[in-house]
Structure formats: structure tokens, C-alpha cells
Design an enzyme around this catalytic site. Structure first.
Site, PDB file in Angstrom:
ATOM      1  N   PHE A 217       0.838  -1.207   0.000  1.00 39.13           N
ATOM      2  CA  PHE A 217       0.000   0.000   0.000  1.00 39.13           C
ATOM      3  C   PHE A 217       0.868   1.250   0.000  1.00 39.13           C
ATOM      4  O   PHE A 217       0.666   2.162   0.815  1.00 39.13           O
ATOM      5  CB  PHE A 217      -0.978   0.038   1.198  1.00 39.13           C
ATOM      6  CG  PHE A 217      -2.085  -0.959   1.098  1.00 39.13           C
ATOM      7  CD1 PHE A 217      -3.107  -0.791   0.181  1.00 39.13           C
ATOM      8  CD2 PHE A 217      -2.101  -2.069   1.926  1.00 39.13           C
ATOM      9  CE1 PHE A 217      -4.140  -1.715   0.092  1.00 39.13           C
ATOM     10  CE2 PHE A 217      -3.121  -2.998   1.835  1.00 39.13           C
ATOM     11  CZ  PHE A 217      -4.135  -2.815   0.918  1.00 39.13           C
ATOM     12  N   HIS A 218       1.863   1.268  -0.859  1.00 42.46           N
ATOM     13  CA  HIS A 218       2.696   2.470  -0.986  1.00 42.46           C
ATOM     14  C   HIS A 218       3.392   2.477  -2.339  1.00 42.46           C
ATOM     15  O   HIS A 218       3.423   1.460  -3.040  1.00 42.46           O
ATOM     16  CB  HIS A 218       3.729   2.561   0.155  1.00 42.46           C
ATOM     17  CG  HIS A 218       4.737   1.454   0.173  1.00 42.46           C
ATOM     18  ND1 HIS A 218       4.724   0.423   1.088  1.00 42.46           N
ATOM     19  CD2 HIS A 218       5.810   1.215  -0.627  1.00 42.46           C
ATOM     20  CE1 HIS A 218       5.731  -0.395   0.856  1.00 42.46           C
ATOM     21  NE2 HIS A 218       6.404   0.057  -0.187  1.00 42.46           N
ATOM     22  N   ALA A 219       3.931   3.647  -2.658  1.00 40.45           N
ATOM     23  CA  ALA A 219       4.824   3.789  -3.817  1.00 40.45           C
ATOM     24  C   ALA A 219       6.091   4.456  -3.294  1.00 40.45           C
ATOM     25  O   ALA A 219       6.109   5.011  -2.191  1.00 40.45           O
ATOM     26  CB  ALA A 219       4.175   4.655  -4.896  1.00 40.45           C
TER      27      ALA A 219
ATOM     28  N   ARG B 153       2.160  -0.460  -5.055  1.00 41.41           N
ATOM     29  CA  ARG B 153       2.133  -1.926  -4.975  1.00 41.41           C
ATOM     30  C   ARG B 153       1.332  -2.393  -3.760  1.00 41.41           C
ATOM     31  O   ARG B 153       1.346  -1.746  -2.690  1.00 41.41           O
ATOM     32  CB  ARG B 153       3.544  -2.540  -4.961  1.00 41.41           C
ATOM     33  CG  ARG B 153       4.309  -2.656  -3.652  1.00 41.41           C
ATOM     34  CD  ARG B 153       4.835  -1.366  -3.104  1.00 41.41           C
ATOM     35  NE  ARG B 153       5.442  -0.491  -4.071  1.00 41.41           N
ATOM     36  CZ  ARG B 153       6.724  -0.498  -4.400  1.00 41.41           C
ATOM     37  NH1 ARG B 153       7.532  -1.322  -3.811  1.00 41.41           N
ATOM     38  NH2 ARG B 153       7.202   0.374  -5.265  1.00 41.41           N
TER      39      ARG B 153
END
Ligand code: TYD
Length: 142
Positions: free
Chosen positions: A48-50, A95
């Protein structure tokens, strides 16, 4: 969306398999950090991040998991279930990692040290970030 999977040559013999990963040869960047996830709780979704700049290659060295990659325009899901296969994740990709098998060990090779400032952890912020990148004249990026 173009996804880059790397297939690593196993050096197998009658003793078993061995995979060696070298920076700039098997991995397209200088490897500055390695971390791995294991004993992932059933049903958990990680990521849950980029990252603004970080590049990664992820390898499920045992078991299996799935990764949803999102570039703000398209999404795709990739299954990782081979210890000699890696997925290249460039910077600026959102992702989410899910469907971990109970025995999954997910190893991540990263192009830089851990830096919380490189993370974008909110999806709306991520879309805003992409918009700003698109709006930036090329010369300003130099
Ligand atoms: P976190 O970023 O929540 O994992 P993910 O988003 O990939 O599911 O990381 C979990 C914890 O581990 C958090 O406290 C930060 C720490 N951490 C490090 O100390 N170094 C690292 O290289 C990474 C990836 C995480």
C-alpha cells in the site's frame, strides 16, 4: 502495462539449486538493502505504498504471493511462485502484496537504504504526485 520479470539462471547440480544475484548483472541497480517478509498472517495485504525514487526487485524465494502493480493509469497482478524469478518494480509504482502462502518468504532487493521520506503511503497523494511529475517541464527534472 509493461512488467519486467527477471529469470535468474539456477546453478543446479545433483546437490540442489543455487541462485546468485549480482548488481548491474542480474539486478539492474546497485543493491544497497535486502529485506524479506515471512510468517505473513493469512489474509494480510502488505505494501500500500509507492516510492519516489526507490527501485526494487522482489523474489518469492519460497512459497507464493501475488503483487498488484499500479502506475496510476493501469493495474496488473503478477504471481510470484518461483525462487529463480524476480519482478522489477521501478520507482513511482503503487504496490499491494497479497495471497501469501503460509510458507511464503518474499525477499526484496532495493536500490537504497530505508528512508521513510521516499514513501508515498496514501493513494490520493500518489495520484497527486504523478500529476505533478507529469506537469513538471523536462528541464526542471534535470
Ligand atoms: P512497512 O513499510 O510497514 O512494510 P510494508 O509497507 O512493505 O508492508 O515496514 C514494516 C516495519 O519495518 C516498519 O516499522 C518499518 C520497518 N522497516 C525497516 O526498518 N527497514 C526496512 O528496510 C523496511 C522495508 C521496513
Amino acid at each position: 502495462m509493461q512488467v519486467i520479470k527477471c529469470v535468474f539462471q539456477p546453478h543446479g547440480d545433483n546437490r540442489g539449486q543455487l541462485v546468485a544475484l549480482e548488481e548491474f548483472k542480474d539486478i539492474p541497480f546497485r543493491i544497497r538493502r535486502v529485506y524479506y517478509m515471512y510468517e505473513t498472517t493469512e489474509g494480510v495485504i502488505r505494501g500500500f505504498h509507492a516510492h519516489k525514487t526507490l527501485q526494487q526487485v522482489v523474489v518469492c524465494v519460497h512459497g507464493s504471493c501475488k503483487i498488484r502493480l499500479d502506475n496510476g493509469k493501469e493495474k496488473t497482478v503478477i504471481t510470484l511462485d518461483k525462487p529463480n524469478e524476480g519482478l522489477y518494480i521501478p520507482n513511482s509504482f503503487w504496490r499491494e502484496i497479497f495471497d501469501f502462502s503460509p510458507d511464503a518468504v518474499l525477499m526484496v532487493l532495493a536500490s537504497d537504504l530505508y528512508d521513510e521520506n521516499d514513501y508515498i503511503r496514501n493513494y490520493d497523494d500518489y495520484l497527486e504526485y504523478l500529476k505533478k511529475c507529469d506537469d513538471t517541464p523536462l528541464a526542471d527534472n534535470l
